[in-house]
Scaffold this active site. Structure first.
Site, short mmCIF file in Angstrom:
data_model
loop_
_atom_site.label_atom_id
_atom_site.label_comp_id
_atom_site.label_asym_id
_atom_site.label_seq_id
_atom_site.Cartn_x
_atom_site.Cartn_y
_atom_site.Cartn_z
N CYS A 141 0.79 -1.24 0.00
CA CYS A 141 0.00 0.00 0.00
C CYS A 141 0.82 1.28 0.00
O CYS A 141 0.52 2.18 -0.80
CB CYS A 141 -1.01 0.03 1.14
N ARG A 164 7.74 -9.91 6.21
CA ARG A 164 7.29 -9.54 7.55
C ARG A 164 8.12 -10.31 8.56
O ARG A 164 8.33 -11.51 8.40
CB ARG A 164 5.80 -9.86 7.74
N GLN A 178 1.13 -11.32 -2.47
CA GLN A 178 -0.33 -11.37 -2.43
C GLN A 178 -0.93 -11.01 -3.77
O GLN A 178 -0.29 -10.32 -4.56
CB GLN A 178 -0.86 -10.33 -1.43
N ASP A 199 -2.60 -8.66 -4.59
CA ASP A 199 -2.91 -7.41 -3.92
C ASP A 199 -3.27 -6.32 -4.93
O ASP A 199 -2.70 -6.27 -6.01
CB ASP A 199 -1.64 -6.97 -3.17
N HIS A 244 -4.80 -1.95 -5.07
CA HIS A 244 -5.30 -0.76 -4.39
C HIS A 244 -6.09 0.08 -5.37
O HIS A 244 -5.63 0.32 -6.48
CB HIS A 244 -4.13 0.02 -3.79
N LYS A 275 -12.90 -3.21 7.40
CA LYS A 275 -12.72 -4.16 6.31
C LYS A 275 -13.81 -5.20 6.25
O LYS A 275 -14.50 -5.45 7.25
CB LYS A 275 -11.37 -4.85 6.45
N HIS A 305 -8.09 -1.13 -0.21
CA HIS A 305 -7.09 -2.20 -0.29
C HIS A 305 -7.87 -3.49 -0.49
O HIS A 305 -8.84 -3.72 0.23
CB HIS A 305 -6.33 -2.38 1.02
ZN LIG Z 1 -2.97 -2.31 1.14
#
Ligand SMILES: [Zn+2]
Ligand SMILES: [Zn+2]
Length: 643
Positions: free
Chosen positions: A340, A369, A387, A389, A391, A470, A516
């Site tokens: 992000c 992480r 991911q 992922d 945005h 979320k 997200h």
């Molecule tokens: Zn994010």
């Protein structure tokens, strides 16, 4: 004193009455079945007087009381284990032995030179059975802390001494409780069932190392795990379920299917073999293809960022412990744990007009992480992952439509795998950034998106991300376990922190909203879940080897290679098994590798130009022309059909 039973009836008892008295007052049968009582939510020994102050809710715990009852006898069994171990291994030091989910453990320090392994379980269990057969009552004694200290000092039980000293020092405790069954006495808060005979069925399961108080600076103790139930049938059922889960463990299936493995040189990071890389890439391709159809554009952002970016995003404050940090030329840097901040920064590097919105950036970026090593677990909990992922930057009046589109994307993705999901809405957590009115707006927008589509969801208050509320998507797998997969998170905070703007139709600068979203979540974790859910039987389109050609003897090798080449040319992942093994053996091995299609070729197939087809787990499927087989597999791959 007055007590209220679960059905609402009142029970009047003399002051000083015990839990056993209460059970007896209700009925003789219940008195016999009673294991303990639960008073205002606290489980207590039957032999202890009920507290006198005020009316209390009372429930008698019996074998039928579920987890409360199981926790009791599992803790009882931990004491019986310690009793047996002390008899069998003189000089052993005992530390703690709680009930845990599904069982119990006890931590021991064995004398120098003594190692206890699973091979010793039979002897220990036999000794434990003696204590159970003897029906030893669990006797509670409240003693002065000083007396208890003296007792354990004289027995060289250092851990018990340390525990008592801590209780006195940190909690100002004057007296402690001891529980004795037979020859064994333990420092213990309780509660316990009345006697050892209430343990009906138990089993020791494994041995592991465990640091005293979970601190790696302390001594490593030996932890013995076990479990107990009220019947042999319950125990057997549990062990069977465990065995099934073990066989399906992705940490076992991964290497067995040649997909991935782990190495100590990079803890929490998978090493993907070619077959596993193919599976991984197929999932990335799925996400790319479906994203492109839905207006997503792929971007690439850096791995390493200056701390100033992490300060802007709030990670420096709220997430630093989970990040890998480094520095260069005196500048502190951090490896990205999420995409992000990079995407928000990327958005800020160009001017945007309202006509560009929504901007949908996707990136299967590599994330790191810093998870504690003790929590790492195969592909399910890793330090290095990617991911699916994305945005989305949109105008406020586009939120509902964009959240709805995210949910549609998610449902379409899960449908490919035949997965059903449940939705959960999570609201503002205690640790959070951003103004309250932004949280109000975000929570209202997500709720509106769910309700406009009449989607069912459960509410989890306080479970949101630190930057926004979320919607999470959860599935239940074939073993009945629940997993979180996707998430859609609404965020007014990042756009503020990064000072993101777009030019509106009014020519003024406006603040976009950021969404997200991930659907499979981490690819690593999704593969782990999928492998266990499907018992390693990936659908044809995802299988790393889709067809394997099995020549019956050496003289069919050329034909086998020709068939393999035709399949490969047609885009089917194929192999030929040319080992000098019997075809029966080759079939068994291919079944173990869970290859969807086996093509057996011998004299007859060589003449007719066909293959003899076998399907994984189904067996013989008759003869088929190579071209026909190719058409069939290709259409299955194209449709990404489930197996
Ligand atoms: Zn994010
Ligand atoms: Zn205990």
């Amino acid at each position: 004193m007055e007590l209220e039973l679960p059905d609402g009836t009142k029970l009047e008892l003399a002051d000083g009455a015990t839990g056993a008295d209460a059970a007896a007052a209700i009925g003789a049968g219940l008195a016999r079945a009673a294991l303990a009582v639960k008073v205002d939510g606290e489980v207590r020994d039957l032999s202890r007087p009920l507290s006198g102050d005020g009316p209390a809710k009372l429930e008698v715990i019996t074998e039928r009381s579920g987890d409360d009852a199981l926790a009791l006898i599992r803790h009882d069994t931990a004491h019986v284990l310690a009793a047996a171990v002390m008899e069998l291994y003189p000089g052993v030091k005992i530390s703690i032995g709680p009930a845990i989910e599904n069982g119990f453990y006890y931590d021991f320090e064995f004398p120098e030179g003594v190692t206890v392994t699973e091979g010793d379980f039979d002897a220990i269990e036999a000794k434990m059975r003696e204590h159970i057969a003897a029906d030893e009552p669990f006797v509670r004694e409240d003693v002065a802390a000083g007396d208890a200290l003296e007792r354990f000092l004289s027995e060289d039980q250092d851990y018990k001494v340390e525990l008592i000293e801590d209780l006195v020092r940190n909690q100002g405790v004057h007296s402690v409780s001891l529980y004795t069954n037979g020859p064994f006495t333990d420092l213990c808060r309780g509660p316990h069932a009345p006697s050892t005979k209430r343990i009906k069925s138990f089993k020791l399961q494994s041995v592991a190392g465990a640091y005293w108080r979970g601190d790696a600076a302390n001594k490593m103790l030996t932890r013995v795990y076990g479990t107990a139930f009220f019947s042999k049938r319950d125990l057997d059922e549990y062990l069977e379920r465990l065995e099934r889960a073990r066989a399906l463990d992705h940490r076992r299936l991964g290497p067995q299917l040649g997909l991935f493995t782990f190495s100590e040189v990079s803890p929490g990071s998978a090493f993907w073999f070619p077959a596993g890389t193919r599976v991984f890439n197929s999932l990335v391709a799925l996400s790319r293809e479906m994203g492109a159809e839905r207006g997503y554009t792929e971007v690439k952002t850096p791995q390493l960022y200056d701390s100033s970016l992490w300060k802007t995003s709030g990670h420096w404050d709220k997430y630093r412990e989970n990040m890998f940090l480094t520095e260069s030329e005196d500048r502190p840097l951090g490896l990205k744990p999420m995409n992000c901040p990079g995407h928000a920064h990327l958005f800020s590097l160009r001017r945007h007009s309202y006509r560009d919105l929504p901007v949908r950036y996707s990136e299967p970026g590599l994330l790191h992480r810093n998870e504690p090593s003790g929590t790492l677990h195969g592909l399910l909990r890793v330090r290095h992952f990617a991911q699916d992922d994305a945005h989305i930057f949109c105008a406020e009046d586009q939120i509902q439509e964009q959240v709805a589109a995210c949910l549609e994307f998610a449902f379409a993705t899960y449908a490919v795998f035949g997965l059903d999901v449940r939705l959960e809405l999570s609201t503002r957590p205690e640790q959070r950034i951003g103004r309250e009115e932004l949280w109000d707006k975000s929570e209202a927008a997500l709720t509106a998106a769910l309700e406009a589509q009449h989607l069912e969801y459960t509410l989890h208050e306080g479970d949101g991300a630190f930057y926004g509320p979320k919607i999470d998507m959860h599935m239940t797998d074939s073993l009945g376990r629940s997993w979180q997969l996707g998430t859609v998170q609404l965020d007014y905070n990042f756009p503020e922190r990064f000072d993101l703007t777009y030019t509106g139709a009014d020519n003024a600068e406006h603040r976009p909203v950021m969404i997200h979203r991930a659907i499979m979540g981490s690819y690593e974790r999704f593969i782990g879940i999928l492998l266990e859910h499907l018992a390693g039987e990936l659908p044809v389109w995802l299988a790393p080897v889709q067809a394997i050609v099995l020549p019956i003897s050496d003289r069919h090798g050329d034909y086998a290679r020709a068939v393999e080449a035709r399949l490969r040319e047609a885009g089917v992942e194929a192999e030929a098994d040319e080992r000098t093994e019997s075809v029966g053996r080759k079939i068994r091995d291919a079944e173990l590798r869970k290859v969807p299609y086996m093509l057996v070729v011998g004299d007859r197939e060589l003449q007719t130009g066909e293959v003899s087809l076998r399907e994984h787990g189904k067996g013989d499927a008759g003869s088929v022309a190579v071209g026909e087989f190719i058409d069939r597999v290709r259409s299955e791959i194209r449709a990404r059909s489930a197996r």
